[in-house]
Design a protein around this motif. Structure first.
Motif, PDB file in Angstrom:
ATOM      1  N   SER A 142      -4.863  -2.271  -5.555  1.00 55.14           N
ATOM      2  CA  SER A 142      -3.850  -1.313  -5.995  1.00 55.14           C
ATOM      3  C   SER A 142      -2.541  -1.970  -6.406  1.00 55.14           C
ATOM      4  O   SER A 142      -1.738  -1.371  -7.131  1.00 55.14           O
ATOM      5  CB  SER A 142      -3.577  -0.302  -4.869  1.00 55.14           C
ATOM      6  N   ASP A 143      -2.307  -3.195  -5.946  1.00 57.46           N
ATOM      7  CA  ASP A 143      -1.046  -3.858  -6.281  1.00 57.46           C
ATOM      8  C   ASP A 143      -1.151  -4.776  -7.495  1.00 57.46           C
ATOM      9  O   ASP A 143      -0.228  -5.530  -7.792  1.00 57.46           O
ATOM     10  CB  ASP A 143      -0.511  -4.641  -5.077  1.00 57.46           C
ATOM     11  N   ILE A 144      -2.281  -4.753  -8.216  1.00 59.73           N
ATOM     12  CA  ILE A 144      -2.429  -5.534  -9.443  1.00 59.73           C
ATOM     13  C   ILE A 144      -2.172  -4.622 -10.633  1.00 59.73           C
ATOM     14  O   ILE A 144      -2.760  -3.544 -10.743  1.00 59.73           O
ATOM     15  CB  ILE A 144      -3.847  -6.135  -9.564  1.00 59.73           C
ATOM     16  N   THR A 145      -1.292  -5.065 -11.510  1.00 60.54           N
ATOM     17  CA  THR A 145      -1.027  -4.319 -12.738  1.00 60.54           C
ATOM     18  C   THR A 145      -1.476  -5.173 -13.922  1.00 60.54           C
ATOM     19  O   THR A 145      -0.927  -6.248 -14.174  1.00 60.54           O
ATOM     20  CB  THR A 145       0.471  -4.005 -12.889  1.00 60.54           C
ATOM     21  N   PHE A 146      -2.492  -4.709 -14.630  1.00 57.23           N
ATOM     22  CA  PHE A 146      -2.977  -5.436 -15.796  1.00 57.23           C
ATOM     23  C   PHE A 146      -2.137  -5.068 -17.017  1.00 57.23           C
ATOM     24  O   PHE A 146      -1.853  -3.885 -17.234  1.00 57.23           O
ATOM     25  CB  PHE A 146      -4.435  -5.069 -16.098  1.00 57.23           C
ATOM     26  N   PRO A 147      -1.744  -6.054 -17.837  1.00 56.54           N
ATOM     27  CA  PRO A 147      -1.085  -5.722 -19.103  1.00 56.54           C
ATOM     28  C   PRO A 147      -1.995  -4.840 -19.946  1.00 56.54           C
ATOM     29  O   PRO A 147      -3.223  -4.982 -19.909  1.00 56.54           O
ATOM     30  CB  PRO A 147      -0.869  -7.092 -19.754  1.00 56.54           C
ATOM     31  N   ALA A 148      -1.417  -3.948 -20.702  1.00 57.63           N
ATOM     32  CA  ALA A 148      -2.207  -2.982 -21.471  1.00 57.63           C
ATOM     33  C   ALA A 148      -3.157  -3.667 -22.446  1.00 57.63           C
ATOM     34  O   ALA A 148      -4.255  -3.168 -22.701  1.00 57.63           O
ATOM     35  CB  ALA A 148      -1.264  -2.042 -22.222  1.00 57.63           C
TER      36      ALA A 148
END
Length: 314
Positions: A142-148
């Motif tokens: 949940s704490d990983i944000t992938f670039p669009a």
């Protein structure tokens, strides 16, 4: 190669001489064949002795250069990486001795190497691509944000980064780290030794020498994307390799041909030399400050190393 070449020349000369002897027999040029052989043998001997002397001198100069650089640069990297934790990631078939030398240089600069992660060739096998994407989706936290606009391998790099790396200092491994490492290890994509207690904030990727026959540079696209993912999940990354890796068929060559990658990932193509190992340290310091550069002796855009002033200031 030198011995063999001159041996061949001698053999050819002998055949020519024998041919001349057969044709001339006991005529006016009697004795010419043996003299040709003797003269050629003497020239071969002198050339071979000179080649050996040149090789010995070159080897001695190489040793002098490396010893000199090691002694002169001793102390320049002291404490440059104090309080920093670093993970080493080795590409498939990366040289173990090179990796050990890189680790020694990092530790001599005050860093703590938390773990070594060996990537298996299966990870970049086109035939296994269908395994990678669902595994990434399964292991994402949940704490990983992938670039669009990220792709599968950039995301896979971020996934591995979440398990052993962090952008912040002194963050311990947690349950999510264990879950990710277990998933990647069980899939035979990576091996980790030792299992890290703490997550590193910087990462060094050790490149392998190009295989034979040389692959197309585009074959490293997934590897470069993966390294970008490692960078996105850390405070900085440096790819270290030998000069061969910066030439056609090598990982550094492919990396340096990717304008997006070189904006964030640094590289050093002389990691097998004491000067190159010091440059890795300085490049990591630069990375921690938010800058990237391509350094070394083969088409290195930013020169041999970060400037002395820059290194001193950091």
């Amino acid at each position: 190669m030198i011995d063999f070449r001159y041996h061949i020349v001698s053999i050819v000369a002998i055949f020519f001489a024998l041919g001349a002897g057969v044709v001339l027999g006991a005529g006016p040029l009697k004795g010419t064949a043996s003299q040709v052989v003797a003269d050629q043998a003497e020239r071969d001997r002198q050339a071979l002795e000179q080649a050996r002397a040149d090789a010995i001198q070159a080897k001695s100069l190489d040793k002098y250069r490396d010893d000199y650089v090691a002694k002169v640069t001793a102390g320049l990297t002291d404490a440059k990486l104090a309080s920093r934790k670093i993970a080493i990631v080795t590409m498939p078939n990366a040289d173990g001795d090179l990796t050990n030398s890189v680790q020694d240089s990092l530790e001599n600069a005050g860093a703590q190497v938390t773990t070594r992660v060996a990537l298996d060739s299966k990870l970049f096998d086109p035939g296994q691509r269908q395994l990678i994407e669902p595994l990434v989706n399964e292991l994402v936290t949940s704490d990983i944000t992938f670039p669009a606009d990220s792709n599968t391998y950039q995301r896979a790099g971020q996934i591995l980064a979440r398990s052993v790396l962090t952008k912040e200092l002194n963050k311990p491994a947690d349950g999510e780290s264990t879950k990710i490492l277990s998933g990647l290890s069980d899939s035979k994509l990576v091996s980790v030794k030792p299992t890290p207690k703490d997550r590193a904030d910087l990462v060094v990727v050790v490149a392998a020498k190009p295989p034979t026959p040389l692959p197309d540079n585009s074959s490293y696209t997934d590897s470069v994307d993966f390294i970008e993912g490692l960078d996105l999940g850390s405070a900085g990354s440096v790819v270290a390799g030998t000069p061969e890796s910066a030439q056609n068929g090598g990982l550094l060559k492919a990396l340096r041909g990717d304008s997006d990658a070189t904006k964030i990932v640094s590289s050093v193509d002389v990691a097998n030399m004491p000067s190159g190992q010091a440059t890795i340290v300085f490049a990591l310091v630069e990375q921690a400050g938010g800058k990237a550069g391509q350094y070394g002796g083969v088409d290195a855009k930013n020169g041999v190393a970060p400037s002395a002033v820059q290194a001193k200031e950091n």
